[in-house]
Design a protein around this motif. Structure first.
Motif, mmCIF file in Angstrom:
data_model
loop_
_atom_site.group_PDB
_atom_site.id
_atom_site.type_symbol
_atom_site.label_atom_id
_atom_site.label_comp_id
_atom_site.label_asym_id
_atom_site.label_seq_id
_atom_site.Cartn_x
_atom_site.Cartn_y
_atom_site.Cartn_z
ATOM 1 N N ARG A 116 0.859 -1.187 0.000
ATOM 2 C CA ARG A 116 0.000 0.000 0.000
ATOM 3 C C ARG A 116 0.896 1.237 0.000
ATOM 4 O O ARG A 116 1.731 1.407 0.886
ATOM 5 N N THR A 148 -4.721 -10.257 -0.408
ATOM 6 C CA THR A 148 -4.733 -8.801 -0.261
ATOM 7 C C THR A 148 -4.829 -8.358 1.198
ATOM 8 O O THR A 148 -3.830 -8.191 1.871
ATOM 9 N N GLY A 203 -7.622 -5.342 6.795
ATOM 10 C CA GLY A 203 -6.248 -5.275 6.305
ATOM 11 C C GLY A 203 -5.265 -5.633 7.397
ATOM 12 O O GLY A 203 -4.178 -5.048 7.503
ATOM 13 N N ASP A 209 -1.308 -7.332 2.519
ATOM 14 C CA ASP A 209 -0.370 -7.635 1.424
ATOM 15 C C ASP A 209 0.729 -8.615 1.809
ATOM 16 O O ASP A 209 1.734 -8.732 1.104
ATOM 17 N N TYR A 233 -6.148 -4.312 -8.544
ATOM 18 C CA TYR A 233 -5.861 -4.105 -7.115
ATOM 19 C C TYR A 233 -4.679 -3.160 -6.927
ATOM 20 O O TYR A 233 -4.815 -2.083 -6.349
ATOM 21 N N ARG A 285 -4.684 1.397 -6.555
ATOM 22 C CA ARG A 285 -4.061 1.985 -5.362
ATOM 23 C C ARG A 285 -3.031 3.035 -5.751
ATOM 24 O O ARG A 285 -2.975 4.121 -5.169
ATOM 25 N N GLU A 324 -9.525 -1.442 -1.951
ATOM 26 C CA GLU A 324 -9.077 -2.802 -1.629
ATOM 27 C C GLU A 324 -10.267 -3.706 -1.312
ATOM 28 O O GLU A 324 -10.346 -4.849 -1.774
#
Length: 744
Positions: free
Chosen positions: A521, A648, A654, A658, A671, A675, A706
């Motif tokens: 991110r 993801t 989150g 990642d 995706y 971002r 996301e």
């Protein structure tokens, strides 16, 4: 005296595992012949004679193979002390005499005619008892959606690479369900406890519960079916499957049925709150502990049989409730006692990750308490990350308990060229020579497979070598020739450049996480430093493209061309990100828009197209695997969402963002690219309005993107599109001259 104790511990381990060589000589030989027919086809397979003779290992007690024959009109004769040893001998012949190559991305199996003769009889014994494979996490990051056809391929790969010890953990939730129902839990309580399929590894280690579940009934039935087939095939080769055992973690609902039990609620894990983590650990002295442990193992072995080695991890990435050695010893002893109550020959396979992950907690007294709570030779420790941070060195060879020197290499199944080949090459021999070493084998323990195949080829070979490879440059040159089926100078030079750069990581910072900004991110604080000279990657890219007239028909070459193009674009993303960040900090709007525009609107779409040209880099294939497990559309959507989450956000907010990043066509487009576009737009807006960039606001906004991807239902192609060579050349011609000129 210490050496005598070490030998006794290893001897006890060998004795305990002696009954694990399932199947007789004839069955194992037949299994290898069937593998040979699957690999080469029935015609070429008839040129080999395969037999299994236990007596071949009578002198050393270690797996041994013997090769002879071949040449015009003569069969190649392969004899192994086990089916695995025979398969490893077969692989040795195909590799070293025929120049063949077997890999996840595909195999190169052009056999010379006639088959080359073995000049003189070749006998090879492995230097250690075990060649181990898997990490508990591999089950979720790579295997979760596999059907039997894919499992069959993997077990063949394992046999050819000499693997004789591997986790076999499918189907255990179905067994746990039986146990929990017998203990009085309701089906609803059980459903609320299990995680979804893509997160089962962490449910099994007590890190998670509930998240992304429940498991459908059809899941249990299919996994039971798979497990039976997996075990039958592993045992037919003489492999030792490692079954799970009770580590002490229980559903909270057990306290409803048994209000008086003593449980400790553990701390949270992985940025999850207690809705999904904070597992309940049954006190080792509680009378229910041996009951639960023995109930599970009895039901498990009744269903699947046993080979007497069991895996369990009580404190994986979780700090124990007490650092008192007496508590740690009691917790460890309780797990072992529950095993031997059901199986007196039980050996406990323990991932040594806990000692490496929290070294500040695991001091000498704490480590000693765990290692000393199980009789020597009955605890087999995986030194899981030994190529980077070996634990055997600081624990005096695990205080006399046998251990396996493991290469972890990859975290989360990330893409990214990475390896520490020199460390891998030297490590096993150094561990064997360590004072009073209790090393019992070598192992490959990646969290995710299907990447950096050169690293695994070397590690598998080292399982059968007493000494390191003398010259890795020569070795990797031969690797390239086998992989592509022909010696080609440019391709081999490219591999030597990769060896000295991406595959030459050393020191504490050598972890198999891909931390490229591309798959993270975005923020203004992203690290872009790498341990190698990026010029080597670009030059290797150039050389591989130069080799295309000769090698373009090789599927392995085309795969590698995608992979190194992907890596070059990853480097370019870092460079354009640095340019954009510098421009932003210097308030240079035009430069910011230029660099940000190239990164988000040119590079990433071009990368997506290159990835789309190879079946191994398709999000569609990934998601179709998940959907293929389902028996209804509702299940298919559920499994697909599990898979999207893992790739993801990992958690609902989150939580481990990642971590399991992949560079897949579709994932890059829908995706990562949105971002980066949002990030660049907000940086531009910040400069135009003269206000500081608000990372917190960006994080909130990008989370919506996301989440939209995770909850989406768009179907992606599961067949490749476009020509790899043409697409890679276009990218190269556009960006390589800029790189050389330093004018990116």
């Amino acid at each position: 005296m210490e050496a005598v104790v070490v030998a006794a511990a290893l001897g006890l381990l060998l004795l305990a595992a002696a009954g694990s060589s399932a199947g007789d000589e004839a069955r194992e030989a037949a299994a290898v012949r069937e593998l040979l027919a699957r690999l080469l086809g029935p015609g070429p397979a008839a040129s080999f004679s395969v037999s299994v003779e236990r007596a071949l290992a009578a002198e050393s007690g270690l797996d041994t193979y013997r090769l002879s024959g071949g040449g015009p009109g003569a069969q190649v004769r392969v004899i192994g002390s086990t089916g695995v040893a025979a398969a490893a001998g077969l692989h040795r012949y195909l590799r070293d005499f025929c120049g063949c190559h077997v890999a996840w991305s595909g195999s190169q199996l052009r056999l010379p005619q006639p088959l080359p003769a073995v000049p003189e009889e070749l006998t090879e014994a492995t230097p250690n008892r075990y060649r181990y494979y898997q990490n508990v996490c591999t089950q979720s990051y790579s295997f979760v959606w596999w059907d039997w056809a894919r499992w069959e391929q993997e077990i063949d790969w394992m046999a050819l690479n000499g693997i004789n010890l591997a986790l076999a953990w499918s189907g255990q939730e179905a067994i746990w369900q039986r146990v929990y129902l017998a203990l009085g839990l309701t089906q609803t309580e059980i459903d609320e406890f299990f995680t979804g399929p893509a997160f089962l590894a962490w449910g099994r280690m007590g890190n998670l519960h509930t998240w992304s579940g429940p498991l459908p009934r059809s899941w249990h039935l299919k996994q039971l079916y798979l497990q039976h087939r997996i075990l039958d095939r592993m045992r037919s080769f003489g492999m030792i499957p490692v079954l799970p055992a009770f580590a002490g973690h229980v559903p909270k609902a057990l306290t409803r049925v048994f209000p008086q039990i003593s449980v400790t609620q553990m701390g949270s894990w992985g940025h999850f709150n207690c809705s999904y983590s904070c597992s309940f650990l049954l006190a080792p002295e509680d009378p229910l502990f041996p009951i639960v442990g023995s109930l599970f193992l009895r039901e498990l072995t009744k269903e699947f049989g046993t080979d007497h080695i069991y895996g369990a991890d009580t404190f994986n990435e979780m700090q124990p409730p007490s650092s008192e050695p007496s508590y740690l010893a009691a917790a460890t002893a309780a797990v072992y006692q529950a095993m031997i109550t059901v199986d007196p020959d039980a050996v406990w396979l323990l991932q040594g990750w806990l000692f490496q992950h929290q070294p500040q907690f695991w001091g000498p007294a704490q480590v000693g308490a765990v290692l000393g709570a199980v009789p020597r030779g009955r605890l087999l420790v995986l030194d899981l990350f030994a190529e980077s941070q070996p634990v055997y060195v600081r624990t005096a060879s695990f205080l006399g308990q046998p251990f396996i020197w493991c290469m972890l290499h990859n975290f989360g199944g990330n893409h990214g060229l990475f390896g520490a080949l020199e460390s891998v090459n030297q490590g096993p021999a150094a561990a064997r020579l360590f004072p009073n070493s209790t090393m019992a084998g070598t192992g490959m323990a990646p969290e995710g497979i299907g990447q950096n195949e050169v690293v695994y080829a070397l590690m598998a070979e080292l399982g059968w070598r007493k000494d390191p490879v003398a010259d890795l440059g020569t070795w990797v040159t031969s690797f390239a020739a086998r992989r592509y089926g022909v010696s080609q100078g440019d391709a081999e030079a490219a591999w030597r450049l990769l060896l000295r750069s991406v595959y030459n990581c050393s020191g504490e910072g050598c972890t198999g996480h891909n931390r490229s900004p591309l798959v993270r991110r975005p923020s203004l604080q992203m690290a872009t430093t790498v341990w190698y000279n990026q010029s080597d990657v670009f030059e290797a890219w150039r050389l591989l493209l130069k080799a295309t007239p000769t090698l373009a028909s090789s599927p392995a070459f085309r795969y590698d061309l995608v992979d190194i193009t992907r890596q070059a674009v990853q480097e370019l993303v870092s460079l354009y990100y640095e340019e954009a960040r510098t421009a932003y900090l210097n308030k240079e709007l035009v430069s910011l828009m230029r660099a940000g525009g190239i990164l988000a609107y040119e590079l990433l779409p071009a990368l997506d197209k290159v990835l789309a040209s190879d079946s191994h880099f398709l999000l569609g294939s990934w998601l179709e695997q998940a959907r293929g497990v389902a028996v209804s559309e509702a299940e298919a959507l559920f499994y697909e969402q599990n898979s999207r989450y893992q790739l993801t956000l990992w958690g609902p907010e989150g939580n481990i963002l990642d971590y399991a990043n992949k560079q897949l066509a579709g994932l890059v487009a829908d995706y990562y690219t949105p971002r980066w576009r949002l990030f660049m737009e907000m940086l531009v807006e910040s400069l135009v309005q003269g206000i500081p960039f608000q990372q917190h606001q960006f994080d909130q906004n990008v989370f919506q993107l996301e989440q939209t991807f995770v909850l989406g239902t768009r179907r992606y192609p599961s067949q490749p599109q476009g020509d790899t060579v043409d697409l890679a050349k276009k990218l190269f011609l556009k960006y390589y001259p800029r790189w050389v000129a330093g004018s990116l």
